[in-house]
Design an enzyme around this catalytic site. Structure first.
Site, PDB file in Angstrom:
ATOM      1  N   HIS A 406      40.899   2.994  87.385  1.00 46.14           N
ATOM      2  CA  HIS A 406      41.116   4.403  87.656  1.00 46.14           C
ATOM      3  C   HIS A 406      42.490   5.081  87.416  1.00 46.14           C
ATOM      4  O   HIS A 406      42.719   6.250  87.570  1.00 46.14           O
ATOM      5  CB  HIS A 406      40.763   4.557  89.195  1.00 46.14           C
ATOM      6  CG  HIS A 406      40.328   5.833  89.574  1.00 46.14           C
ATOM      7  ND1 HIS A 406      39.746   6.914  88.663  1.00 46.14           N
ATOM      8  CD2 HIS A 406      39.524   6.289  90.803  1.00 46.14           C
ATOM      9  CE1 HIS A 406      39.294   7.795  89.237  1.00 46.14           C
ATOM     10  NE2 HIS A 406      38.928   7.579  90.530  1.00 46.14           N
ATOM     11  N   ASP A 410      38.980   8.097  84.569  1.00 47.52           N
ATOM     12  CA  ASP A 410      38.467   9.256  85.742  1.00 47.52           C
ATOM     13  C   ASP A 410      37.237   9.070  85.919  1.00 47.52           C
ATOM     14  O   ASP A 410      36.261   8.450  85.269  1.00 47.52           O
ATOM     15  CB  ASP A 410      38.773  10.567  85.155  1.00 47.52           C
ATOM     16  CG  ASP A 410      40.419  10.918  85.030  1.00 47.52           C
ATOM     17  OD1 ASP A 410      41.168  10.211  85.612  1.00 47.52           O
ATOM     18  OD2 ASP A 410      40.565  11.832  84.127  1.00 47.52           O
TER      19      ASP A 410
END
Length: 433
Positions: A406, A410
């Site tokens: 992450h 995204d």
């Protein structure tokens, strides 16, 4: 001739140390040239080190699990024809030592075994040391116990063979029987069940050293767990692609491998990565760099008896379905039988892992660092669904459980990638245009 001193070799470019996985020899063994001596491991690849000369092993350094620096002496071989140990060869007299009494003495006569004392239970007197250490003794399969204890066991429907005895030679005492019954040892014969010994607690504990590939996996998983990950799960209707796969397999030539669902998923993923290139990349947090690959070097996680390995399908983007199926089968077999080369087990840019054959609705796959994405395949199931005309029809579905770094990918990009894969899998004709 001087003894040969074998040093830990450089088993790969840039490697400065290697872990001893298993010794195949011990001190005193006679070995032939090119015979396997020891397995060492680095970067998930196990390498067999052969004997450079024939001779006798005189010294070993290190145990399985030890990490040894390249250039460290690990083994000594006395070349053939030289004495490997100080002891005189078999059949030769040992030289006398000054001041030592070397007169031969006749062996002492073996003492006759003591006779059982009068009145002692014969079975108890004949109990072996092993039986006494075990805490139980049997004569002809019958446990030791007095007539009153046997009667009491019959009354309680308890098999004496299941009762640990604390008396001499493992004799079952009345207190042993009562304790066993109080702990729930009553059998079920009167209730119509099968007579069997009561279950007893298992108290064994075994410590084992975590070495080799398992230690590497543990270290990699620990490192991956420190990465903030997002897992995105989506179901995919694979009815059409399964029909296509079945038709292609029916028409394949004898030289072509059998197609599984994996090459189709790989083909869809390769097409989808063009829209999310940061999912086909390596991230180096320390250097602050992201290496994005134009080609797709697809890791295929494979379970082996030694642990999880990830053989790599290099430049999968240049392969058709048949090429991918053949290469996946070859690499998976090599990983399982230990013949995979070091370069075949490293360098993947994205990984596919599958537990579908084992069942399960969803998984949370852990990244194969330094990669930024991993695609997890779950079990295929058939479910009834409504078609456009309101009719209930059977359809095949799988879930994809995919995890992403992450820091780089995204949540929106996760969805874009997997939805593109879903579109391609649900309309497989798009894979060929």
């Amino acid at each position: 001739m001087a003894p040969y001193r074998l040093k830990m070799p450089d088993v790969g470019e840039g490697v400065v140390e290697a872990e001893i996985v298993a010794w195949h020899v011990k001190v005193g063994d006679v070995v032939e040239e090119d015979q396997d001596l020891v397995d060492v491991m680095t970067d998930k690849a196990t390498v067999e080190i052969p004997a450079p000369v024939s001779g006798t092993i005189t010294a070993l350094t290190g145990e399985p699990g030890d990490v040894i620096a390249v250039g460290t002496e690990i083994l000594t071989i006395a070349p053939s024809g030289e004495a490997a140990i100080d002891a005189a060869p078999s059949g030769e007299a040992k030289p006398e030592i000054a001041g030592e009494n070397t007169a031969a003495e006749p062996p002492a006569a073996e003492a006759a075994p003591p006779r059982p004392a009068a009145g002692v239970d014969a079975a108890m007197a004949s109990a072996s040391p092993a039986e006494e250490r075990a805490g139980t003794s049997h004569l002809g399969g019958r446990p030791l116990a007095s007539p009153s204890v046997r009667a009491r066991a019959l009354e309680l429907d308890i098999d004496l063979a299941a009762v640990p005895g604390t008396g001499p030679a493992g004799r079952v005492l009345r207190a042993d029987l009562d304790d066993f019954a109080a702990a729930g040892g009553r059998l079920l014969t009167k209730a119509g069940g099968t007579a069997q010994g009561a279950r007893t607690p298992r108290t064994g504990v075994r410590d084992s050293k975590v070495i080799g590939l398992r230690r590497k996996i543990a270290a990699n998983m620990e490192a991956a767990w420190s990465v903030p990950m997002i897992t995105y799960v989506e179901e995919i209707d694979v009815t059409e692609v399964e029909a296509l796969r079945t038709a292609l397999n029916a028409d394949r030539s004898p030289s072509q491998p059998k197609l599984t669902l994996l090459p189709f998923l790989a083909a869809a993923l390769i097409r989808a990565l063009a829209d999310v290139p940061q999912a086909n990349a390596h991230y180096d947090a320390e250097a602050g760099t992201l290496t994005t690959f134009e080609g797709v070097h697809l890791g295929i996680a494979a379970a082996t008896e030694h642990g999880l390995m990830v053989p790599v399908l290099r430049h999968a983007e240049a392969m058709d379905l048949w090429d991918m199926a053949a290469e996946i089968a070859r690499l998976s077999a090599a990983a399982r039988d230990g013949s995979a080369k070091r370069e075949e087990l490293s360098g993947s840019s994205i990984t596919i892992t599958s537990l579908g054959a084992m069942g399960g609705i969803t998984t949370t796959p852990i990244l194969n660092l330094p990669e930024t994405a991993i695609i997890g395949v779950n079990k295929m199931v058939e479910r009834p669904v409504f078609d456009g005309a309101g009719r209930v029809v059977p359809r095949l579905f799988i879930n994809l459980s995919s995890s992403f770094d992450h820091r780089i990918v995204d949540g929106y990009d996760c969805a874009v990638l997997i939805q593109k894969v879903r579109t391609l899998m649900e309309t497989p004709a798009r894979l060929f245009i």
